[in-house]
Design an enzyme around this catalytic site. Structure first.
Site, PDB file in Angstrom:
ATOM      1  N   LYS A 138       0.835  -1.207   0.000  1.00 38.81           N
ATOM      2  CA  LYS A 138       0.000   0.000   0.000  1.00 38.81           C
ATOM      3  C   LYS A 138       0.867   1.253   0.000  1.00 38.81           C
ATOM      4  O   LYS A 138       0.656   2.177  -0.794  1.00 38.81           O
ATOM      5  CB  LYS A 138      -0.901  -0.024   1.243  1.00 38.81           C
ATOM      6  CG  LYS A 138      -2.031   0.961   1.168  1.00 38.81           C
ATOM      7  CD  LYS A 138      -2.974   0.795   2.347  1.00 38.81           C
ATOM      8  CE  LYS A 138      -3.622  -0.577   2.328  1.00 38.81           C
ATOM      9  NZ  LYS A 138      -4.561  -0.818   3.406  1.00 38.81           N
ATOM     10  N   ARG A 147      -3.428   2.890   8.521  1.00 37.23           N
ATOM     11  CA  ARG A 147      -3.683   1.584   7.892  1.00 37.23           C
ATOM     12  C   ARG A 147      -2.425   0.730   7.914  1.00 37.23           C
ATOM     13  O   ARG A 147      -1.323   1.251   7.787  1.00 37.23           O
ATOM     14  CB  ARG A 147      -4.069   1.767   6.418  1.00 37.23           C
ATOM     15  CG  ARG A 147      -5.385   2.444   6.175  1.00 37.23           C
ATOM     16  CD  ARG A 147      -5.594   2.561   4.656  1.00 37.23           C
ATOM     17  NE  ARG A 147      -6.988   2.768   4.340  1.00 37.23           N
ATOM     18  CZ  ARG A 147      -7.516   3.967   4.114  1.00 37.23           C
ATOM     19  NH1 ARG A 147      -6.778   5.055   4.188  1.00 37.23           N
ATOM     20  NH2 ARG A 147      -8.789   4.079   3.817  1.00 37.23           N
ATOM     21  N   GLY A 202      -6.489 -10.487   7.920  1.00 43.52           N
ATOM     22  CA  GLY A 202      -6.183 -11.027   9.245  1.00 43.52           C
ATOM     23  C   GLY A 202      -5.467 -10.015  10.099  1.00 43.52           C
ATOM     24  O   GLY A 202      -5.437 -10.113  11.316  1.00 43.52           O
ATOM     25  N   MET A 259      -4.689  -5.910  11.396  1.00 42.06           N
ATOM     26  CA  MET A 259      -5.467  -4.700  11.636  1.00 42.06           C
ATOM     27  C   MET A 259      -5.574  -3.925  10.332  1.00 42.06           C
ATOM     28  O   MET A 259      -4.589  -3.764   9.632  1.00 42.06           O
ATOM     29  CB  MET A 259      -4.783  -3.816  12.661  1.00 42.06           C
ATOM     30  CG  MET A 259      -5.725  -2.723  13.105  1.00 42.06           C
ATOM     31  SD  MET A 259      -4.879  -1.303  13.759  1.00 42.06           S
ATOM     32  CE  MET A 259      -4.938  -0.223  12.353  1.00 42.06           C
ATOM     33  N   ARG A 302      -3.617  -1.373  -6.416  1.00 42.04           N
ATOM     34  CA  ARG A 302      -2.765  -2.566  -6.390  1.00 42.04           C
ATOM     35  C   ARG A 302      -3.208  -3.475  -7.517  1.00 42.04           C
ATOM     36  O   ARG A 302      -4.316  -3.335  -8.047  1.00 42.04           O
ATOM     37  CB  ARG A 302      -2.882  -3.284  -5.050  1.00 42.04           C
ATOM     38  CG  ARG A 302      -4.291  -3.718  -4.735  1.00 42.04           C
ATOM     39  CD  ARG A 302      -4.368  -4.394  -3.386  1.00 42.04           C
ATOM     40  NE  ARG A 302      -5.759  -4.566  -3.011  1.00 42.04           N
ATOM     41  CZ  ARG A 302      -6.161  -4.992  -1.825  1.00 42.04           C
ATOM     42  NH1 ARG A 302      -5.285  -5.257  -0.891  1.00 42.04           N
ATOM     43  NH2 ARG A 302      -7.436  -5.145  -1.550  1.00 42.04           N
ATOM     44  N   HIS A 340      -1.760 -44.363  -3.015  1.00 42.03           N
ATOM     45  CA  HIS A 340      -2.356 -45.017  -4.182  1.00 42.03           C
ATOM     46  C   HIS A 340      -3.565 -44.231  -4.688  1.00 42.03           C
ATOM     47  O   HIS A 340      -3.676 -43.915  -5.879  1.00 42.03           O
ATOM     48  CB  HIS A 340      -2.757 -46.451  -3.812  1.00 42.03           C
ATOM     49  CG  HIS A 340      -3.417 -47.177  -4.938  1.00 42.03           C
ATOM     50  ND1 HIS A 340      -4.789 -47.194  -5.106  1.00 42.03           N
ATOM     51  CD2 HIS A 340      -2.890 -47.862  -5.972  1.00 42.03           C
ATOM     52  CE1 HIS A 340      -5.065 -47.884  -6.192  1.00 42.03           C
ATOM     53  NE2 HIS A 340      -3.929 -48.305  -6.734  1.00 42.03           N
ATOM     54  N   ARG A 381       2.129 -47.387 -16.842  1.00 44.06           N
ATOM     55  CA  ARG A 381       2.304 -48.365 -15.750  1.00 44.06           C
ATOM     56  C   ARG A 381       1.515 -49.608 -16.128  1.00 44.06           C
ATOM     57  O   ARG A 381       0.301 -49.653 -15.954  1.00 44.06           O
ATOM     58  CB  ARG A 381       1.780 -47.792 -14.433  1.00 44.06           C
ATOM     59  CG  ARG A 381       2.586 -46.620 -13.871  1.00 44.06           C
ATOM     60  CD  ARG A 381       1.918 -46.127 -12.599  1.00 44.06           C
ATOM     61  NE  ARG A 381       2.765 -45.281 -11.783  1.00 44.06           N
ATOM     62  CZ  ARG A 381       2.618 -43.954 -11.652  1.00 44.06           C
ATOM     63  NH1 ARG A 381       1.668 -43.328 -12.307  1.00 44.06           N
ATOM     64  NH2 ARG A 381       3.422 -43.274 -10.858  1.00 44.06           N
ATOM     65  N   ARG A 428       6.588 -49.190 -19.222  1.00 43.93           N
ATOM     66  CA  ARG A 428       7.398 -49.726 -18.132  1.00 43.93           C
ATOM     67  C   ARG A 428       7.012 -51.176 -17.856  1.00 43.93           C
ATOM     68  O   ARG A 428       5.825 -51.509 -17.807  1.00 43.93           O
ATOM     69  CB  ARG A 428       7.171 -48.884 -16.873  1.00 43.93           C
ATOM     70  CG  ARG A 428       8.037 -49.343 -15.720  1.00 43.93           C
ATOM     71  CD  ARG A 428       7.878 -48.431 -14.534  1.00 43.93           C
ATOM     72  NE  ARG A 428       6.588 -48.635 -13.874  1.00 43.93           N
ATOM     73  CZ  ARG A 428       6.169 -47.891 -12.844  1.00 43.93           C
ATOM     74  NH1 ARG A 428       6.905 -46.882 -12.418  1.00 43.93           N
ATOM     75  NH2 ARG A 428       5.003 -48.130 -12.285  1.00 43.93           N
ATOM     76  N   SER A 448      14.545 -42.133 -16.832  1.00 46.30           N
ATOM     77  CA  SER A 448      13.346 -41.403 -16.409  1.00 46.30           C
ATOM     78  C   SER A 448      13.351 -41.415 -14.886  1.00 46.30           C
ATOM     79  O   SER A 448      13.357 -42.481 -14.270  1.00 46.30           O
ATOM     80  CB  SER A 448      12.094 -42.077 -16.956  1.00 46.30           C
ATOM     81  OG  SER A 448      10.960 -41.365 -16.516  1.00 46.30           O
ATOM     82  N   ASN A 455       8.991 -40.336  -7.116  1.00 43.78           N
ATOM     83  CA  ASN A 455       8.174 -40.806  -5.979  1.00 43.78           C
ATOM     84  C   ASN A 455       9.006 -41.777  -5.146  1.00 43.78           C
ATOM     85  O   ASN A 455       9.177 -41.603  -3.944  1.00 43.78           O
ATOM     86  CB  ASN A 455       6.916 -41.534  -6.457  1.00 43.78           C
ATOM     87  CG  ASN A 455       6.030 -40.668  -7.327  1.00 43.78           C
ATOM     88  OD1 ASN A 455       6.055 -39.456  -7.215  1.00 43.78           O
ATOM     89  ND2 ASN A 455       5.257 -41.289  -8.196  1.00 43.78           N
ATOM     90  N   ASP A 456       9.534 -42.800  -5.837  1.00 46.71           N
ATOM     91  CA  ASP A 456      10.352 -43.768  -5.107  1.00 46.71           C
ATOM     92  C   ASP A 456      11.679 -43.149  -4.684  1.00 46.71           C
ATOM     93  O   ASP A 456      12.198 -43.459  -3.618  1.00 46.71           O
ATOM     94  CB  ASP A 456      10.592 -45.017  -5.970  1.00 46.71           C
ATOM     95  CG  ASP A 456       9.440 -45.995  -5.826  1.00 46.71           C
ATOM     96  OD1 ASP A 456       9.056 -46.278  -4.669  1.00 46.71           O
ATOM     97  OD2 ASP A 456       8.911 -46.460  -6.850  1.00 46.71           O
ATOM     98  N   CYS A 505       9.102 -38.850 -14.368  1.00 46.74           N
ATOM     99  CA  CYS A 505       7.724 -39.329 -14.443  1.00 46.74           C
ATOM    100  C   CYS A 505       7.102 -39.495 -13.061  1.00 46.74           C
ATOM    101  O   CYS A 505       5.981 -39.968 -12.925  1.00 46.74           O
ATOM    102  CB  CYS A 505       7.621 -40.624 -15.241  1.00 46.74           C
ATOM    103  SG  CYS A 505       8.543 -41.983 -14.516  1.00 46.74           S
ATOM    104  N   TYR A 541      12.310 -33.748 -20.803  1.00 47.63           N
ATOM    105  CA  TYR A 541      10.848 -33.689 -20.714  1.00 47.63           C
ATOM    106  C   TYR A 541      10.376 -33.970 -19.298  1.00 47.63           C
ATOM    107  O   TYR A 541      11.118 -34.521 -18.476  1.00 47.63           O
ATOM    108  CB  TYR A 541      10.193 -34.685 -21.691  1.00 47.63           C
ATOM    109  CG  TYR A 541      10.385 -36.133 -21.334  1.00 47.63           C
ATOM    110  CD1 TYR A 541       9.508 -36.774 -20.446  1.00 47.63           C
ATOM    111  CD2 TYR A 541      11.433 -36.871 -21.871  1.00 47.63           C
ATOM    112  CE1 TYR A 541       9.687 -38.102 -20.098  1.00 47.63           C
ATOM    113  CE2 TYR A 541      11.619 -38.204 -21.526  1.00 47.63           C
ATOM    114  CZ  TYR A 541      10.748 -38.803 -20.635  1.00 47.63           C
ATOM    115  OH  TYR A 541      10.922 -40.123 -20.279  1.00 47.63           O
TER     116      TYR A 541
HETATM  117  C1  PEP Z   1       8.108 -43.094  -9.237  1.00 46.82           C
HETATM  118  O1  PEP Z   1       8.532 -43.842  -8.369  1.00 46.82           O
HETATM  119  O2  PEP Z   1       8.337 -41.860  -9.237  1.00 46.82           O
HETATM  120  C2  PEP Z   1       7.288 -43.597 -10.336  1.00 46.82           C
HETATM  121  C3  PEP Z   1       6.932 -42.836 -11.329  1.00 46.82           C
HETATM  122  O3  PEP Z   1       6.876 -44.889 -10.241  1.00 46.82           O
HETATM  123  P1  PEP Z   1       5.663 -45.371  -9.334  1.00 46.82           P
HETATM  124  O4  PEP Z   1       4.979 -44.173  -8.793  1.00 46.82           O
HETATM  125  O5  PEP Z   1       4.804 -46.184 -10.226  1.00 46.82           O
HETATM  126  O6  PEP Z   1       6.371 -46.182  -8.297  1.00 46.82           O
HETATM  127 MG    MG Z   2       8.511 -45.942  -8.780  1.00 45.44          MG
END
Ligand code: PEP
Ligand code: MG
Length: 892
Positions: free
Chosen positions: A26, A96, A105, A107, A352, A468, A574, A630, A777, A781-782, A844, A864
């Protein structure tokens, strides 16, 4: 001497818009508007540094502050021809808060500060209007009491209501000067009663009280919560703006209002807003009186019987139009403005960048680029990628009331409503009968795929953002709320309990996968609409990005969706998701329960034609675009039959005794399956599985190429590799199968064999693995699970406190842990490229659809990202922004 206070007004300012960190949003914009020569009431900003100092020094101010505030007050007095605290000619001010980012949130505002029993008489005399002066004073008393003295509004509202009733008044405007005078006496008495001391009469005391309240509110519970939810560091602090009052309540030629330079919900180029004649700022927000439209067109469209500002105050309106044009040109963005008209003269109190819906954001960005105010690259950078989710899924009608019974994780966006069912079979049955259901489970497993498909949405009480349910729902584009831990599911009674309410199977609920909310009943929905601006902006984004965007797609429907949303290939199919379809699961169970190769091969022979046709369909839909398939990855444990009926089914198909099968299932049971018999370990122990899948892939490639006329270059991917010899063994089988199929069909398929990189060891040994692997790739996640030693399925229960306490910046399964997991990714990229300079690199894991992680992928030099089909537009935009080197700016 340190400078703590910055003045503005009269066409000059000590600050400017670039000083948001120091002056708050402000303050910086008030300075900027002053510098532009726009009509801004003079004032000054006490910097955010004072706030920081205040909290670093046991809530005390820097020594020089008092003097600097007094000098600034004198300066403002000079510009307005008044004196703060003067009995005959008082300067009145507003106070202000103003942080860097706008922060509900805290004053907000105190108006008319400086009024007391003496100065109110002077104001009455100067304005020639005693009622106005008393009205201003009573507003000041209530506002100041509420936000500074913490004597709540209701005390004053009760007194006012009682008075109105007694006098038989309807509206506040019915009250006369004498009425207000009587009420002021009562208001002050109420303050004395509540606090045991008088309402402060000394303007200086009032001012320092208000300044202290602003700084104090930086650490109130609401502000802390807001910062926590919006990643705003406490170290930023707030500024305080003190500004000469201009009065919108000075009769019929005065008014106050708010306006947007473009429509914030549609993006249309029109002055949009509301104003109230003879009112002060808080009246517009408080909703006591119905505001009037600003433009005549809006008034007509709304069918309002009250005059528009355009008609009622043509000069002030013309000035507003001039100013809004100037502000848009200057800021090069849609502005949200506050203004006051005092006796016909327009004053700007704030500007703003305006908040807007995603739909409006797209239209405004595209329009501003078309108008030449910003470049196309800037238009691309203006859209928050994650916000596109709002457009790609049905959402709850924002006007609908919400009865929230629980809040879980926003696992997969979009909203869905339906009747509660507690099993996947029931979900499927309901779908057949044309009923809409929400599948409610404690957690889901691969066996629930059919139920998840059939349900409108999925609600689980356990599991995180990569559980999952979350992963599969995102892939399907189904709304999902996961880990709603406050809900108790009782499968036996077929009930769920939340907030003391028990719901039965068949009762209607709505889930909002964008917020994690679970609502009672069926909420009305809005369908997604992919407008022209969306397509336009995405085209510009595609032109700007370097990385390709692929989709994680397992079914023909996924593949078609992926193409619709602009994916340029499949980065992860998958194959196990195909194993649960229809009656295939029996053949799959037959395969894993066989105790010899012969038995396995017999079962695999049943699966081969099904897999082949699955792959052929995918290849056909992708029409020559790259497809990464895969090999089987999940632990065999997940496919085991559980019930006697399931065992009987397999036993019949195999001609083996149920007892024997039970014993075998028992053998295959694992305590920690995610670190168990899975990934390429399956192909090492049972190579015939990989062989069947490879055969299906190559035969399908031949078939699809014939059909589409486009050669298919399949990318065969080996999961969970930790050593080169392990990869080599599997690759040899794949190569041998490719040669066999080429010989049998007479058609040679070009292909690549690569690997998932999802174990720390694979990252460390990437150089060696790349001697054989043609692409990497990253399965983040794992890789996150194994690097952090945190289970992707169970982390939700303790990750909350970790993020809340700032131990980690974000859920590492949502946004990649750049320092740890990211370092391993970079190491693997380096290792892979050292061995094979042109090695193809992708990601991935779920991070492939997360904007912040995509920025990391750009910096890591990946080729990618692959994400769920529905996230492809988000990934396309994020990749473009990453390529354009967007520096994430939190400041509004
Ligand atoms: C991963 O592990 O990132 C992955 C893409 O395989 P999944 O989630 O199927 O284990
Ligand atoms: Mg995996």
């Amino acid at each position: 001497m340190a400078k703590w206070v910055y003045t503005f007004g009269d066409g000059k300012a000590e600050g400017d818009a670039g000083m948001k960190n120091l002056l708050g949003g402000k303050g910086a914009n008030l300075a900027e508007m002053s510098n532009l020569g726009l009509p801004v009431p003079p004032g000054f900003t006490i910097s955010t540094d004072v706030c920081t100092h205040y909290y670093a020094h046991e809530r005390t101010y820097p020594e020089e502050l008092k003097g600097q505030v007094e000098t600034a007050l004198a300066h403002v007095g000079k510009l307005t021809g008044r004196v703060f605290g003067d009995a005959a000619n008082p300067l009145l001010v507003s106070v202000r808060s103003g942080a860097r980012a706008s922060m509900p949130g805290m004053m907000d505002t105190v108006l008319n500060l400086g009024l007391n029993d003496e100065t109110v008489e002077a104001l009455a005399k100067q304005a020639g209007d005693r009622r106005f002066a008393l009205d201003s004073y009573r507003r000041f008393i209530t506002m100041y009491s509420d936000v500074v003295l913490e004597v709540g509004h209701h005390h004053f509202e009760d007194i006012l209501e009682e008075h109105k009733e007694r006098k038989n008044y309807q509206l506040d405007t019915d009250l006369t000067a004498d009425d207000w005078a009587q009420l002021i006496v009562k208001y002050k008495a109420a303050v004395k009663r509540e606090l045991g001391k008088d309402f402060p009469q000394d303007p200086k005391e009032q001012l320092w009280g208000a300044i202290g309240a602003v700084f104090g509110s930086w650490m109130n519970a609401r502000a802390i919560k807001y910062r926590e939810l919006n990643d705003i560091p406490a170290s930023w602090g707030t500024a305080v703006n003190v500004q000469a009052m201009v009065f919108g309540n000075l009769g019929e030629t005065s008014a106050t209002g708010v306006a947007f330079t473009r429509n914030p919900s549609t993006g249309a180029k029109e002055l949009y807003g509301e104003f109230l004649i003879n009112a002060q700022g808080e009246d517009v927000v408080a909703g006591i009186r119905t505001p009037q439209d600003i433009t005549e067109a809006a008034k007509i469209a709304a069918g309002s019987d009250k005059p528009s500002m355009e008609k009622a105050m043509p000069e002030a309106y013309a000035e507003l139009v001039r100013i809004y044009g100037a502000l848009e040109k200057h800021y090069r963005d849609m502005q949200d403005m506050e203004f006051t008209v005092e006796s016909g003269k327009l004053w700007m109190l704030q500007t703003r960048n305006g908040k807007r819906t995603t739909k409006a954001a797209l239209r405004i960005a595209v329009d501003l680029a078309s108008e030449g105010l910003i470049s196309r690259a800037e238009a691309v950078q203006r859209i928050e990628p994650a916000s596109l989710d709002q457009l790609l899924h049905p959402t709850i009608d924002p006007k609908a009331p919400r009865t929230i019974i629980a809040t879980g994780l926003p696992a997969s966006p979009g909203a869905a409503a339906g009747a509660i069912v507690f099993s996947s079979d029931e979900a499927e049955e309901a779908k057949k009968q044309g009923r809409k259901v929400i599948l409610v489970r404690v957690e889901t497993s691969p066996e629930d795929i059919h139920g998840m498909h059939a349900a409108e949405g999925i609600l689980t009480t356990r599991g995180g953002m990569t559980s999952h349910a979350a992963v599969v729902a995102r892939g399907m584009g189904k709304p999902c709320v996961s880990g709603a831990g406050s809900i108790r599911v009782d499968y036996a009674k077929q009930t769920l309990t939340a907030m003391g309410k028990t719901l039965n199977k068949g009762d209607a609920i709505t889930i909002d996968g964008g917020t994690g909310q679970v609502l009672l009943g069926e909420a009305p929905m809005q369908e997604p609409e992919l407008s022209g601006e969306f397509a336009q902006l995405m085209e510009w984004a595609d032109g700007a990005r370097r990385m390709k965007v692929r989709a994680n797609a397992d079914t023909p429907l996924d593949a078609a969706t992926a193409r619709k949303f602009g994916a340029e290939g499949i980065g992860l199919c998958r194959t196990e998701h195909m194993f649960f379809e229809g009656d295939r699961i029996v053949a799959v169970r037959e395969m894993i329960l066989s105790d010899d190769e012969k038995g396995r091969r017999a079962a695999l022979a049943k699966l081969l034609p099904m897999q082949r046709s699955d792959f052929a369909k995918l290849f056909e839909i992708m029409h020559g675009l790259p497809v990464t398939i895969r090999l089987l990855d999940p632990p065999l444990h997940e496919f085991l039959p559980h019930t006697d009926a399931e065992i009987a089914e397999v036993s019949k198909a195999m001609g083996a005794s149920p007892e024997k099968l039970k014993a075998r299932a028992h053998e295959l049971h694992e305590f920690n399956p995610m670190l168990g018999f899975r990934g390429c370990r399956l192909a090492i122990a049972y190579p015939e599985i990989a062989e069947m899948q490879a055969r299906a892939i190559f035969e399908a490639a031949v078939e699809a190429a014939k059909k589409t006329g486009e050669p298919v270059v399949p990318e065969v991917m080996v999961p969970l590799v930790m050593t080169k010899p392990e990869f080599d063994l599997v690759k040899d089988r794949i190569d041998a199968m490719a040669a066999a199929v080429a010989k049998e069909t007479g058609a040679k398929v070009e292909y690549q064999v690569g690997t998932m990189i999802e174990l720390p060891r694979a990252c460390l040994m990437a150089g060696e693995i790349a001697q054989s692997a043609e692409f990497f790739s990253f399965g983040t996640n794992d890789l996150t699970q194994t690097t952090l030693g945190i289970s992707r399925d169970d982390a939700a229960s303790f990750l909350g406190p970790y993020t809340a306490k700032g131990i980690i910046p974000a859920d590492p399964f949502v946004t990649i842990d750049q320092e740890g997991v990211g370092a391993l990714v970079k190491l693997a990229v380096k290792g892979g490229q050292a061995t094979r300079p042109k090695i193809k690199l992708g990601i991935c894991g779920e991070h492939g659809g997360d904007p912040a992680s995509i920025v990391f992928c750009e910096s890591a030099g990946l080729d990618y990202v692959s994400c769920s089909p529905y996230r492809a537009p988000i990934a396309r935009l994020s990749a473009a922004q990453a390529a354009l080197g967007k520096l994430k700016e939190k400041d509004a």
